[in-house]
Motif scaffolding. Sequence first.
Motif, short mmCIF file in Angstrom:
data_model
loop_
_atom_site.label_atom_id
_atom_site.label_comp_id
_atom_site.label_asym_id
_atom_site.label_seq_id
_atom_site.Cartn_x
_atom_site.Cartn_y
_atom_site.Cartn_z
N MET A 1 0.85 -1.20 0.00
CA MET A 1 0.00 0.00 0.00
C MET A 1 0.88 1.24 0.00
N THR A 2 0.64 2.17 -0.91
CA THR A 2 1.40 3.41 -0.97
C THR A 2 0.73 4.45 -0.10
N ASN A 3 1.44 5.60 0.06
CA ASN A 3 0.87 6.66 0.88
C ASN A 3 -0.33 7.35 0.23
N SER A 4 -0.64 6.99 -1.00
CA SER A 4 -1.83 7.54 -1.64
C SER A 4 -2.97 6.54 -1.68
N ALA A 5 -2.77 5.40 -1.01
CA ALA A 5 -3.73 4.31 -1.13
C ALA A 5 -5.13 4.70 -0.68
N LEU A 6 -5.22 5.48 0.38
CA LEU A 6 -6.54 5.82 0.89
C LEU A 6 -7.32 6.69 -0.07
N LYS A 7 -6.63 7.39 -0.99
CA LYS A 7 -7.33 8.20 -1.96
C LYS A 7 -8.15 7.30 -2.90
N GLN A 8 -7.75 6.05 -3.02
CA GLN A 8 -8.46 5.14 -3.89
C GLN A 8 -9.71 4.57 -3.21
N PHE A 9 -9.74 4.60 -1.88
CA PHE A 9 -10.85 4.03 -1.14
C PHE A 9 -11.38 5.04 -0.12
N PRO A 10 -11.82 6.20 -0.58
CA PRO A 10 -12.29 7.20 0.38
C PRO A 10 -13.63 6.81 0.98
N GLN A 11 -13.87 7.32 2.18
CA GLN A 11 -15.18 7.13 2.78
C GLN A 11 -16.17 7.99 2.00
N THR A 12 -17.32 7.46 1.66
CA THR A 12 -18.26 8.20 0.84
C THR A 12 -18.84 9.38 1.60
N ALA A 13 -19.30 10.35 0.81
CA ALA A 13 -19.92 11.52 1.43
C ALA A 13 -21.16 11.12 2.22
N ASP A 14 -21.92 10.17 1.71
CA ASP A 14 -23.12 9.72 2.41
C ASP A 14 -22.77 9.08 3.75
N GLU A 15 -21.70 8.27 3.78
CA GLU A 15 -21.32 7.60 5.02
C GLU A 15 -20.81 8.62 6.03
N THR A 16 -20.02 9.58 5.59
CA THR A 16 -19.52 10.61 6.49
C THR A 16 -20.68 11.41 7.08
N ARG A 17 -21.62 11.76 6.24
CA ARG A 17 -22.77 12.52 6.72
C ARG A 17 -23.63 11.69 7.66
N ARG A 18 -23.76 10.39 7.36
CA ARG A 18 -24.55 9.50 8.24
C ARG A 18 -23.95 9.47 9.64
N LEU A 19 -22.63 9.34 9.72
CA LEU A 19 -21.97 9.30 11.02
C LEU A 19 -22.16 10.61 11.77
N PHE A 20 -22.02 11.72 11.05
CA PHE A 20 -22.21 13.01 11.70
C PHE A 20 -23.63 13.15 12.22
N ASP A 21 -24.62 12.85 11.37
CA ASP A 21 -26.02 12.99 11.78
C ASP A 21 -26.34 12.12 12.98
N LEU A 22 -25.75 10.94 13.01
CA LEU A 22 -25.97 10.01 14.13
C LEU A 22 -25.45 10.63 15.43
N GLN A 23 -24.24 11.16 15.39
CA GLN A 23 -23.66 11.77 16.58
C GLN A 23 -24.38 13.06 16.97
N TYR A 24 -24.71 13.83 15.97
CA TYR A 24 -25.39 15.11 16.24
C TYR A 24 -26.73 14.87 16.94
N ARG A 25 -27.51 13.93 16.41
CA ARG A 25 -28.81 13.64 16.99
C ARG A 25 -28.66 13.12 18.42
N ALA A 26 -27.68 12.23 18.62
CA ALA A 26 -27.46 11.68 19.96
C ALA A 26 -27.04 12.78 20.93
N SER A 27 -26.24 13.73 20.47
CA SER A 27 -25.78 14.81 21.35
C SER A 27 -26.93 15.72 21.76
N ARG A 28 -27.98 15.77 20.96
CA ARG A 28 -29.13 16.60 21.28
C ARG A 28 -30.21 15.84 22.05
N ASP A 29 -30.35 14.56 21.76
CA ASP A 29 -31.45 13.79 22.34
C ASP A 29 -31.10 13.14 23.67
N GLU A 30 -29.82 12.81 23.87
CA GLU A 30 -29.43 12.09 25.07
C GLU A 30 -28.86 13.05 26.10
#
Length: 476
Positions: A1-30
Amino acid sequence: MTNSALKQFPQTADETRRLFDLQYRASRDESAPDYKLRLDRLERLRKLVADNDEAFVEAMNADFGNRSTHESRLFEIVPVLNAVRHTRKHLKRWMRDTRRPVDLAFKPATARIRHEPLGVIGIIAPWNFPMQTSLTPLVDALAAGNRAMIKPSEFTPRFSELLRTLIARYFDEKEVAVVTGGAEVAQRFSALPFDHIIFTGSTAVGRKVMEAASKNLTAVTLELGGKSPVIVAEDYSIEKAARSVAFGKYSNSGQICVAPDYALVPRAKVEEFARAVIARAEKSFASIAENPDYTSIISDRHRQRLVNAIEEARAAGATVLTHHDSDVARTGKIAPTVVIGAPKDGVLMTEEIFGPVLLVKPYDTLDEALAYIRDHDRPLAMYLFTNDKQTERRILDGAISGGTTINGTVLHVGQDTLPFGGIGPSGIGAFHGEDGFYRLSHARSVLKIGFINGFEKMGPPWGGLASKAAAFLKKR
């Protein structure tokens, strides 16, 4: 694996947003996590690091091409474990409400400050100390009761993937999550409406992070860099100063945001100092090319930039001193180097060096040295070497920096009792320990009215009592 390897397998925008929304909602509801839950999260972080230290060391070594095992342990693993230990010891006191006095006009009310979680903290970490810059802010975030998302650097893909895997094993994704990928992922990450962002990295990228955060009115803590100076006073031993400067400059091959960038030395002692620094480097590292304790430069691009900068200075007539084992191109390393008389408009004089190259500049008076520092951006760190109390005070009063080590280098950053941060182009805000807890907490003002409310008694409708009260209060 080269130092650019992660550029080939980035986390999708949808997954990043899902994680944020999950944490955001929990921080407000709990409910805000209590002391027991915060201790539990800190303990899980401690176990994550302690139980997997060998894997982290191996991952960082692979990412750098060669990373000193001792540096990985002393500068990465130990600081994180120390931060957890220090925080657990003092957290109960930090969490207590702080009583504040009440003005006479409002008595018998009481006032206090509650330190409450901000919500979701975004942590953007660089490659030079990937563990420390990812996890020490996380300690502060968890202590303050927050949830956190971490974006480690794409230049350390093995470490980043290992951290992502282990965080998912030790924490629920509503508590802590890691997002991996390259520059595009980082841009999307910094544009999320976090409650606070902690960024460690270059000033140029810090500006972009701040610009993206401003669109959401997200507060930022920026730990940047710049050209951190050394002042060697007339009274101090050249040999002792050279030893400390060599330690700070050549650890991690100078890839440290607070590494000494240039040294201001009395004119008559410049060459003596420069040669003493190289001599100390040769004593610390008998060889460079095959030495496992001498860290490689992170990438070909970073290495070539340094090579070009040294050659630019040499071509302009500068004196270049280097370690005897300087032919190390095949290993991804650059030998310890000292440059005297670099051109003022060259790369070494105008940009943060971020490598094992030290500039040495002469000065004739201490006022001249201090004026040079003041004429440039306020640095993240400043180092002064003197045994004279008046000289120490004169230097501290004469030039401002984010932090300072006296008669040593870089070690102030390792103190959990001291805040770490810069000023202007070298940073915004500070954290670590108690300062990090308060930085990532909301100070909520609470006023509790006593058995009588004097202001309400005065009106409206306003009358004579209000007039008498105003006259009295004005005269106090």
